[in-house]
Structures are given as structure tokens and as C-alpha cells.
Design a protein around this motif. Structure first.
Motif, PDB file in Angstrom:
ATOM      1  N   LYS A  84       0.831  -1.212   0.000  1.00 15.84           N
ATOM      2  CA  LYS A  84       0.000   0.000   0.000  1.00 15.84           C
ATOM      3  C   LYS A  84       0.863   1.258   0.000  1.00 15.84           C
ATOM      4  O   LYS A  84       0.521   2.263  -0.646  1.00 15.84           O
ATOM      5  N   LEU A  85       1.998   1.219   0.704  1.00 17.51           N
ATOM      6  CA  LEU A  85       2.900   2.367   0.720  1.00 17.51           C
ATOM      7  C   LEU A  85       3.528   2.579  -0.658  1.00 17.51           C
ATOM      8  O   LEU A  85       3.630   3.719  -1.142  1.00 17.51           O
ATOM      9  N   VAL A  86       3.945   1.497  -1.308  1.00 20.33           N
ATOM     10  CA  VAL A  86       4.515   1.602  -2.658  1.00 20.33           C
ATOM     11  C   VAL A  86       3.475   2.163  -3.620  1.00 20.33           C
ATOM     12  O   VAL A  86       3.767   3.062  -4.427  1.00 20.33           O
ATOM     13  N   ALA A  87       2.234   1.658  -3.535  1.00 27.56           N
ATOM     14  CA  ALA A  87       1.163   2.153  -4.401  1.00 27.56           C
ATOM     15  C   ALA A  87       0.887   3.628  -4.132  1.00 27.56           C
ATOM     16  O   ALA A  87       0.654   4.414  -5.070  1.00 27.56           O
ATOM     17  N   GLN A  88       0.922   4.022  -2.869  1.00 27.49           N
ATOM     18  CA  GLN A  88       0.712   5.426  -2.512  1.00 27.49           C
ATOM     19  C   GLN A  88       1.766   6.305  -3.170  1.00 27.49           C
ATOM     20  O   GLN A  88       1.451   7.391  -3.684  1.00 27.49           O
ATOM     21  N   ALA A  89       3.018   5.855  -3.155  1.00 27.08           N
ATOM     22  CA  ALA A  89       4.107   6.632  -3.771  1.00 27.08           C
ATOM     23  C   ALA A  89       3.883   6.782  -5.269  1.00 27.08           C
ATOM     24  O   ALA A  89       4.064   7.871  -5.838  1.00 27.08           O
ATOM     25  N   ILE A  90       3.507   5.689  -5.939  1.00 24.55           N
ATOM     26  CA  ILE A  90       3.281   5.733  -7.386  1.00 24.55           C
ATOM     27  C   ILE A  90       2.097   6.638  -7.726  1.00 24.55           C
ATOM     28  O   ILE A  90       2.171   7.493  -8.617  1.00 24.55           O
ATOM     29  N   ASN A  91       0.999   6.460  -7.013  1.00 26.62           N
ATOM     30  CA  ASN A  91      -0.191   7.267  -7.291  1.00 26.62           C
ATOM     31  C   ASN A  91       0.052   8.746  -7.005  1.00 26.62           C
ATOM     32  O   ASN A  91      -0.451   9.618  -7.720  1.00 26.62           O
ATOM     33  N   LYS A  92       0.830   9.025  -5.986  1.00 24.84           N
ATOM     34  CA  LYS A  92       1.185  10.417  -5.660  1.00 24.84           C
ATOM     35  C   LYS A  92       2.053  11.016  -6.764  1.00 24.84           C
ATOM     36  O   LYS A  92       1.870  12.177  -7.163  1.00 24.84           O
ATOM     37  N   LEU A  93       3.016  10.234  -7.264  1.00 29.23           N
ATOM     38  CA  LEU A  93       3.871  10.697  -8.361  1.00 29.23           C
ATOM     39  C   LEU A  93       3.028  11.094  -9.572  1.00 29.23           C
ATOM     40  O   LEU A  93       3.225  12.168 -10.158  1.00 29.23           O
ATOM     41  N   LEU A  94       2.081  10.234  -9.929  1.00 30.35           N
ATOM     42  CA  LEU A  94       1.258  10.496 -11.110  1.00 30.35           C
ATOM     43  C   LEU A  94       0.312  11.671 -10.880  1.00 30.35           C
ATOM     44  O   LEU A  94       0.141  12.525 -11.755  1.00 30.35           O
ATOM     45  N   SER A  95      -0.285  11.714  -9.704  1.00 30.06           N
ATOM     46  CA  SER A  95      -1.233  12.785  -9.393  1.00 30.06           C
ATOM     47  C   SER A  95      -0.562  14.148  -9.388  1.00 30.06           C
ATOM     48  O   SER A  95      -1.058  15.110  -9.991  1.00 30.06           O
ATOM     49  N   GLU A  96       0.587  14.237  -8.705  1.00 29.18           N
ATOM     50  CA  GLU A  96       1.267  15.527  -8.597  1.00 29.18           C
ATOM     51  C   GLU A  96       1.769  16.033  -9.941  1.00 29.18           C
ATOM     52  O   GLU A  96       1.915  17.240 -10.143  1.00 29.18           O
ATOM     53  N   ASN A  97       2.049  15.109 -10.861  1.00 25.52           N
ATOM     54  CA  ASN A  97       2.564  15.505 -12.167  1.00 25.52           C
ATOM     55  C   ASN A  97       1.510  15.421 -13.267  1.00 25.52           C
ATOM     56  O   ASN A  97       1.826  15.552 -14.451  1.00 25.52           O
ATOM     57  N   LYS A  98       0.223  15.197 -12.828  1.00 24.25           N
ATOM     58  CA  LYS A  98      -0.917  15.184 -13.750  1.00 24.25           C
ATOM     59  C   LYS A  98      -0.695  14.215 -14.910  1.00 24.25           C
ATOM     60  O   LYS A  98      -0.877  14.556 -16.095  1.00 24.25           O
ATOM     61  N   ILE A  99      -0.289  12.995 -14.563  1.00 28.49           N
ATOM     62  CA  ILE A  99      -0.040  11.941 -15.546  1.00 28.49           C
ATOM     63  C   ILE A  99      -1.073  10.843 -15.362  1.00 28.49           C
ATOM     64  O   ILE A  99      -1.276  10.334 -14.249  1.00 28.49           O
ATOM     65  N   ALA A 100      -1.735  10.456 -16.420  1.00 35.70           N
ATOM     66  CA  ALA A 100      -2.774   9.431 -16.351  1.00 35.70           C
ATOM     67  C   ALA A 100      -2.144   8.041 -16.293  1.00 35.70           C
ATOM     68  O   ALA A 100      -1.191   7.763 -17.041  1.00 35.70           O
ATOM     69  N   PRO A 101      -2.650   7.151 -15.443  1.00 35.92           N
ATOM     70  CA  PRO A 101      -2.100   5.787 -15.354  1.00 35.92           C
ATOM     71  C   PRO A 101      -2.093   5.052 -16.685  1.00 35.92           C
ATOM     72  O   PRO A 101      -1.183   4.257 -16.949  1.00 35.92           O
ATOM     73  N   ASN A 102      -3.092   5.318 -17.541  1.00 33.72           N
ATOM     74  CA  ASN A 102      -3.157   4.575 -18.804  1.00 33.72           C
ATOM     75  C   ASN A 102      -2.099   5.004 -19.816  1.00 33.72           C
ATOM     76  O   ASN A 102      -2.021   4.445 -20.911  1.00 33.72           O
TER      77      ASN A 102
END
Length: 442
Positions: A84-102
Motif C-alpha cells: 500500500k505504501l509503494v502504491a501510494q508513492a506511485i499514485n502520488k507521483l502520477l497525481s502531482e505531475n498530472k499523468i494518467a495511469p493509462n
């Protein structure tokens, strides 16, 4: 048809257990470029529970199945909190840089190494005696990020009778393809983490053949951080502030070199010939290092000098037929300690005293003209170097390119590393395929 551009996220949590490092890297033909990166601290509670797990595994010979059966829900709670911590880091990276997971092709996830017994340590190529253990479900991570995850990178190499490490040389070789145009060659990439390792990108003097090799050199931050945690309740010697007031004790240095890095068959890991990979379970807190007969500041200072000392010493394993590195690229948090950086430069340029019995060895590798710089100076973030390795490995898995070779890990043949987990898939593994007992299952 033009080659596809890949965007992969690399994830690393090292033996220091201080942070989750994530980096998004774009790969286009032979070029790679970091888009963004992020580090998320690991709580003291989580890191301490991982250290306890590693200790328990060191006591039971790396048998994760036995540990899980005896620990009740403790393992599963540790595992899930980690993912969950690793996922939080990844999701935060994408969110803060406005990058879509897809828009991400894959995540390269290393997991947390908790036990490691490669052929060099088992002193055998008997498959029943070698293993490697990384904790972490790629499936859970894929579900929490909605991105495919490539993981369990070391198992394929172990199953192919390699060391399972190091993985840095091939990545460093990929980087060097761009550096050669700047005449940055031959080069050594020096990682200063909990464990130190080195990659040599060079050529054979006689044949002109490209040379890519690398191996672990032994503890780097390990003893320094251990002393600071145990005696000062601090995570590390920030900026070398404690070591600055200490002196190098050469009696302690000798004891560290001779006795502090012993494999499970009581062999001195430092003097073993490559290919080789180490395990922090072999790093021994010898009495001379931990007892108060020597001032704390002197013990810290000597441990710092020791880190640089063994990194330079390991250059002696480079064959006389191979061009010695002219450029040294530093990465990893240990090099932020200016004392260690200066020690390395002084030893390499013959400005520091070494143990008399090693003088002839250091005479073979000294190079006052060597250029020593951070990898950042050449456009490659040292902070995210290890995380980027796994972005690179994920990309190579997608393109089915080998990442380990007989020259880097001792594997029988070039090997593609990893397996893929897709969001909402059915991959159930919580640890690596090549964990202890793997030969009976495959």
C-alpha cells in the motif's frame, strides 16, 4: 516503422529501508530520460518489522514458508502495509505531475530483499541449495495503481544458475551508450547504498571487445547507520558531522576488513572474486566496532573510511586486459557523506594511508587523473538510479531483451528477468519464485 517509445515507472526500496523511491522514465530507441521522481519515507515501525523478518529468516535458513506458517497474520499485515505504501508513492507521483495511469506501459517493481543465497555463497550450483527472496505482490500493486507490473526480476537469473545480482551493470551499460558520445569512457558506476556495488563499462585492450561487468563490494552505509541508530538514535551520520570529529583507527580498519563481512561458510566476502553478490546478514558487528574501548566518533570515522576503502580495493578484480575506468560516477545516499567521497578520491589518488599489507594491491589501481563526479552531472539522477534500473528492466521485459549475462551474474546464458501482473489478474505470489525450495516446485 519507428520504434515504440515506452514509459515505465521504476520502484526501489533498498536495504536501508528509509524510503520508497519511484521514477518515471521514458525510453526511446537508445535514449532514456527521467520525467519525474518521488520519494516517500518508510515509517520506523515498518522498517523495524522488516528488519525483524530478515533476522528471523537468517535464523531459519531463509525459509519464508516456515516463517509465514508460524507468524500468523504478522507477515500478511507487513506485506500489505508495504505494498500500500509503494502504491501510494506511485499514485502520488502520477497525481502531482498530472499523468494518467493509462499512459504508463508498466511498473518495474523490485520488492524488498529479505534473504539471498546465490551460487557464490552456497559454494554450489546445485539448484536445491541456492535461492533469493524478495517480498512483494505484483498483483496487489497492479490492482492498487491500475497499471501492469513487472516484478520478481532476480528469480530467472537464479534459476539460470546466476547470482541474481547485480542488476545495475546492464542499466549502466545502457546509460553509457549516451555517455560515449561525450567521451565519458571507460567508466565505473559506484553505488553507495546499504550495500555498495560497482559496475565497470570498458573494453578489452587486446580485442577491443565491449566489457560490462559488476558486483557487490560489501557494506557501505550498513555499519555507519547501525552505529548511529543504536548509540545515537539517529538514522545516519548526516553530512559526516559525527565522523568529522573522529580519527581513522587502522587496527579497527584491519578487523573490519578481515572479519566483518563473512559469508555463511565463513569466507571473507570482500576478497572473493566476482561474480558475487552479498547479503546484509553477513555483515557482522564485530566487538571492536561496537564496544566503547574506541571513542564513538573514531568508530564512525573508521566505518566511513572502510566504505570507501573496499570500493577502491575491488577495482583490483579488474583484469589487466581490461582498460581501467577513467571516469567514476557516484550515486546512492552514502556518497552524500562528504567524508566518504573525499576518502574515495584520496585513496584512488594515493593521498590516503592504507593498510601496509594492501599497499601493493592499491598500487595497481591508483589513478590521480581519474574524474570523480555525481551521475547527476551527466544527466542521470543518482537519487533515482536504483529505481530507474527497474524501469529499464520493465521496458526490457516488454521488448524481451535479456538483462543479465554470464559476464555480469555468472548465469548460464543471457536471461530475461521478471513476470507480469495485470490489474484485476489472478497472480497470487507474495514473494519471489526462486525462494528457498524453488527447485522442488519447478
Amino acid at each position: 516503422m519507428p520504434n515504440k517509445t515506452y514509459r515505465c515507472i521504476g520502484v526501489m526500496t533498498g536495504n536501508s529501508l528509509d524510503a520508497v523511491d519511484v521514477v518515471l522514465t521514458e525510453f526511446s530507441n537508445q535514449n532514456m530520460k527521467d520525467i519525474c521522481g518521488l520519494s516517500l519515507p518508510i515509517s520506523t515501525s515498518l522498517s523495524n518489522r522488516f528488519r525483524h523478518l530478515k533476522f528471523m529468516l537468517s535464523q531459519n535458513g531463509g525459509d519464508i514458508e516456515a516463517y509465514v506458517s508460524q507468524s500468523g497474520n504478522k507477515f500478511y499485515e507487513l506485506h500489505d502495509e508495504y505494498i500500500k505504501l509503494v502504491a501510494q508513492a506511485i499514485n502520488k507521483l502520477l497525481s502531482e505531475n498530472k499523468i494518467a495511469p493509462n499512459t504508463i506501459d508498466a511498473i518495474g517493481f523490485h520488492g524488498q530483499t529479505c534473504a539471498h543465497c546465490p551460487p557464490s555463497i552456497a559454494q554450489s550450483r546445485d539448484k536445491s541449495k541456492i535461492y533469493t527472496l524478495q517480498i512483494g505482490s505484483g498483483q496487489m500493486l497492479a490492482n492498487l495503481t491500475n497499471i501492469p507490473v513487472v516484478y520478481d526480476f532476480r528469480s530467472d537469473d537464479i534459476m539460470n544458475l546466476g547470482e541474481g545480482a547485480p542488476l545495475a551493470p546492464t542499466h549502466n551499460h545502457h546509460i553509457t551508450q549516451n555517455l560515449i558520445a561525450q567521451n565519458i569512457f571507460p567508466a565505473a558506476f559506484c553505488n553507495g547504498g546499504n550495500t555498495g556495488n560497482i559496475s565497470i563499462i570498458s573494453k578489452n585492450k587486446i580485442t577491443g571487445q565491449d566489457i560490462v561487468m559488476g558486483w557487490d563490494v560489501g557494506p557501505f552505509n550498513h555499519f555507519i547507520d547501525m552505529l548511529m541508530r543504536n548509540e545515537k538514535n539517529m538514522e545516519c551520520d548526516f553530512n559526516g558531522e559525527t565522523g568529522k570529529s573522529g580519527k581513522i583507527n587502522y587496527r579497527l580498519l584491519r578487523q573490519l576488513f578481515e572479519n566483518a563481512v563473512q559469508t555463511n561458510i565463513n569466507e571473507n566476502f570482500i576478497t572473493m572474486l566476482p561474480p558475487k553478490s552479498s547479503d546484509p546478514a553477513w555483515y557482522i558487528a564485530i566487538p571492536m566496532l561496537t564496544e566503547n574501548a574506541i571513542a564513538f566518533e573514531d568508530r564512525i570515522r573508521t566505518a566511513e573510511f572502510f566504505s570507501a576503502y573496499i570500493m577502491v580495493y575491488n577495482l583490483s578484480f579488474i583484469s589487466h586486459n581490461i582498460e581501467m575506468p577513467k571516469y567514476f560516477l557516484f550515486f546512492g545516499g552514502g556518497w552524500k557523506n562528504p567524508l566518504i567521497m573525499e576518502d574515495f578520491k584520496n585513496i584512488l589518488s594515493n593521498k590516503a594511508s592504507v593498510l601496509p599489507e594492501h599497499q601493493h594491491i592499491f598500487n595497481q589501481v591508483i589513478n590521480p587523473m581519474a574524474v570523480c563526479k555525481w551521475s547527476d552531472d551527466y544527466g542521470y539522477s543518482g537519487k533515482y538510479m536504483e529505481a530507474r534500473i527497474f524501469a529499464d528492466m520493465a521496458k526490457c521485459y516488454l521488448t524481451q531483451e535479456p538483462f543479465t549475462f554470464p559476464e555480469t551474474t555468472g548465469c548460464q546464458e543471457p536471461t530475461i528477468g521478471g513476470i507480469m501482473a495485470y490489474p484485476n489478474g489472478k497472480e497470487t505470489r507474495l514473494w519471489s519464485r526462486a525462494a528457498k525450495g524453488w527447485a522442488e516446485r519447478y
